[in-house]
Each structure stands twice: as C-alpha cells, then as structure tokens.
Design an enzyme around this catalytic site. Structure first.
Site, short mmCIF file in Angstrom:
data_model
loop_
_atom_site.label_atom_id
_atom_site.label_comp_id
_atom_site.label_asym_id
_atom_site.label_seq_id
_atom_site.Cartn_x
_atom_site.Cartn_y
_atom_site.Cartn_z
CB VAL A 105 9.22 44.89 8.20
CG1 VAL A 105 7.87 44.49 8.76
CG2 VAL A 105 10.33 44.05 8.85
CG HIS A 121 3.38 41.53 9.17
ND1 HIS A 121 3.90 40.26 9.17
CD2 HIS A 121 2.03 41.37 9.21
CE1 HIS A 121 2.92 39.36 9.19
NE2 HIS A 121 1.77 40.01 9.20
CB CYS A 159 4.48 61.93 24.88
SG CYS A 159 4.88 60.30 24.25
N1 APR Z 1 12.83 31.00 -1.44
C1 APR Z 1 11.56 30.77 -1.06
N2 APR Z 1 11.20 30.40 0.18
C2 APR Z 1 12.18 30.25 1.08
C3 APR Z 1 13.54 30.47 0.78
C4 APR Z 1 13.86 30.86 -0.56
N3 APR Z 1 15.10 31.10 -0.94
N4 APR Z 1 14.27 30.26 1.91
C5 APR Z 1 13.41 29.91 2.87
N5 APR Z 1 12.14 29.91 2.38
C6 APR Z 1 10.89 29.62 3.09
C7 APR Z 1 11.01 28.68 4.26
O1 APR Z 1 10.91 27.33 3.82
C8 APR Z 1 9.80 29.10 5.11
O2 APR Z 1 8.62 28.41 4.70
O3 APR Z 1 10.45 30.85 3.64
C9 APR Z 1 9.63 30.58 4.78
C10 APR Z 1 10.06 31.54 5.87
O4 APR Z 1 9.20 31.39 6.95
P1 APR Z 1 9.19 32.39 8.17
O5 APR Z 1 10.59 32.67 8.60
O6 APR Z 1 8.25 31.83 9.16
O7 APR Z 1 8.64 33.75 7.58
P2 APR Z 1 7.15 34.23 7.34
O8 APR Z 1 6.26 33.13 6.91
O9 APR Z 1 7.29 35.41 6.44
O10 APR Z 1 6.72 34.72 8.77
C11 APR Z 1 5.50 35.36 8.87
O11 APR Z 1 5.74 35.86 11.15
O12 APR Z 1 7.44 36.28 12.52
C12 APR Z 1 6.33 36.83 11.96
O13 APR Z 1 5.73 39.03 11.37
C13 APR Z 1 6.69 38.03 11.13
O14 APR Z 1 6.18 38.52 8.86
C14 APR Z 1 6.58 37.50 9.74
C15 APR Z 1 5.51 36.43 9.88
#
Ligand code: APR
Length: 264
Positions: A105, A121, A159
């Site tokens: 986002v 999202h 509202c």
């Molecule tokens: N480059 C690539 N990947 C990375 C890096 C990096 N530098 N650093 C971390 N990661 C990976 C982690 O290993 C993990 O698999 O990014 C991922 C982050 O995971 P989440 O924090 O779970 O994020 P995301 O998958 O986008 O979450 C999905 O869940 O919380 C909700 O709506 C929210 O959009 C979000 C959705």
C-alpha cells in the site's frame, strides 16, 4: 553469468506478457518494515496482523489510526531502491504487456515510475469515511500527528463516522474490479515474477498458480523460501534490490545484442 540469472533468462525467453507480483519484502530495502518481520519503535509490541483489522479499529480507532499515520510517514520518507528502477527498465522490454500486481500500500512502484500497477490492497495515501466512503484529504491526516503513537481518528465531515485508511484489512473483500484486473493479468502472463511476498495471504497467493496452470512460468525472488517455493520454476534466493538489477542488466544485454543484429 550466474547460473540463476541464466536460468531466469531461459524462462523469460520468448515471453510477451510478463506479470510481477510483489509483497512487503519488495520495500524492505527501502526501509519499509514487512508485515511478518518484527516492527520497530513504539509499534514493536503490536502484531501488524492484529492492527490491520476492522475489529482492532472498532476496539481502538486511535491506536490503529496512529499506526497508519506512522506508516504513511515512513513511506513518504522512503525512496524506491534499485530493484524498483529495474522493474521500470524491464517494462520497456515487454511492450505487449508488463503489469505489476502489488499487495503493498506504499505506492513505491508508481513513485519509481512504473505504469500498469494494480494495488490489490489499496493505498496508504487514500483515506475515506468508514461508513459513507467520503474521501478525506491525506494532507489533513499528516497534519493530525507525528505518527509516533495514537492519533485520534478524525470524523467524516459528511456523516460524522470515523475516517479510516483506504486499505484492505484482514478479513475484508478486495474491490471486485481490482481482483478482476489482477486475475486477468495472471491469465495473460507467460511469466510471473513473485517478489518479496510470504505467499500466505489469498487471493494474491493464488495468482501464480493461475499462470502455471496455463503453462506459464513462475520465478520467485525471496531470501527465504515460502509455501510457493516447491511449485516454482525458479527459486532465486536473494533480496529484491540485488536480484532485479542483475536480471534486468542481463535482459538488456540480450536485448541489446538482438537490436544490434537487426540493425546490421
Ligand atoms: N527482498 C525480497 N523479499 C524479502 C526481502 C527482500 N529484501 N526482505 C524480506 N523479504 C520477504 C520475506 O522473506 C517474506 O517472505 O518478504 C516477505 C514478506 O512477507 P510479509 O511481511 O508477510 O508480506 P506480504 O506477503 O506482502 O503480506 C501479504 O498480508 O498483512 C497482509 O495485507 C497485508 O499485503 C499484506 C499481505
């Protein structure tokens, strides 16, 4: 050339439509904390998965609103890293179709200059009324607080109900047209790059399977394996900011070779 880069080039060879699915890890190197990694500062004691819910907002509007103000400020201070620029360069190589579907986002893809970005999202820059959906100015949100703690959620001028962030919370439906567009992109893609997502949250996590079910290829870039990893054609164990510039440099060299050939 690295084996993994060579394999990625092989999978991308002949592709006309390329899709990119990004998650919070895409922005980690720009200083935006991911969802499942530990949060920092005042917010460290809260679980983002519990703050990003309608239930949490109902229970404590000022806590949840304050968290979003804090995230908005973090994101406004962040700069898209080299991996973002690489995706902008990559788009130019696929004139028939290059779409980015992001769960983030933070708006960093658009700020980097990418076009055709589907924000699954929602956006941290879009606030609206929780009841009548009236839009609320983000600049006014910024004026409300420093974002280092709770911030009272303002009332809708129309509202009187609370203003909320224009994002999709856990348990909420994605806007229909946004999901339809993302699904259409997955149906059209010959290759999907899945970058920086834990592949745990649906429907986003299901999009790569649409691509592979149609014979398309899936390349995952993530320093940690995910539930998707066993099903991908290539798992590139790396950070987005390292892997993407390498990939696009190599693609541009290949493309450059072809162009020289055609001009001879
Ligand atoms: N480059 C690539 N990947 C990375 C890096 C990096 N530098 N650093 C971390 N990661 C990976 C982690 O290993 C993990 O698999 O990014 C991922 C982050 O995971 P989440 O924090 O779970 O994020 P995301 O998958 O986008 O979450 C999905 O869940 O919380 C909700 O709506 C929210 O959009 C979000 C959705």
């Amino acid at each position: 050339m690295d084996k993994v880069v060579r394999k990625a080039l092989e999978l991308l060879e002949g592709a006309r439509h390329v899709a990119v699915l990004t998650g919070a890890g895409m922005s980690a190197e720009s200083g935006v904390p991911t969802f499942r990694d530990a949060q920092t500062g005042l917010w460290a004691k809260f679980d983002p998965q519990q703050l990003a819910t309608a239930e949490a907002f109902a229970e404590s509007p000022s806590r949840v609103f304050g968290w979003y103000v804090s995230r908005l400020q973090t994101v406004r201070r962040a700069t898209p890293h080299a991996g973002y620029d690489a995706l902008v360069r990559m788009a130019a190589l696929y004139p028939d179709g290059f779409d980015i579907i992001t769960q983030n986002v933070d708006g960093l893809h658009s700020r980097a200059g990418s076009e055709n970005v589907v924000e699954l999202h929602g956006s941290l820059e879009a606030f609206r009324c929780s009841a009548c959906r009236e839009v609320f100015s983000t600049d006014r949100v910024i004026e409300l607080g420093e974002g280092d703690g709770e911030v009272s959620a303002p009332a809708c001028g129309k509202c009187g109900n609370f203003i909320r962030p224009g994002v999709v919370w856990f348990g909420e439906m994605l806007p229909r047209e946004v999901l339809e567009r993302a699904t259409q992109v997955a149906y059209e893609a010959d290759v999907v790059l899945v970058i920086g997502t834990s592949s745990l949250v649906y429907p986003a996590a299901g999009l790569p399977d649409i691509v592979s079910a149609r014979g398309g290829r899936v390349i995952e870039i993530n320093p940690k394996a995910t539930p998707l990893t066993p099903r991908v054609d290539l798992y590139w164990e790396a950070a987005a900011g390292e892997a993407l510039p390498q990939l696009v440099d190599a693609l541009q060299r290949t493309e450059g070779g072809k162009t020289e050939g055609r001009n001879d």
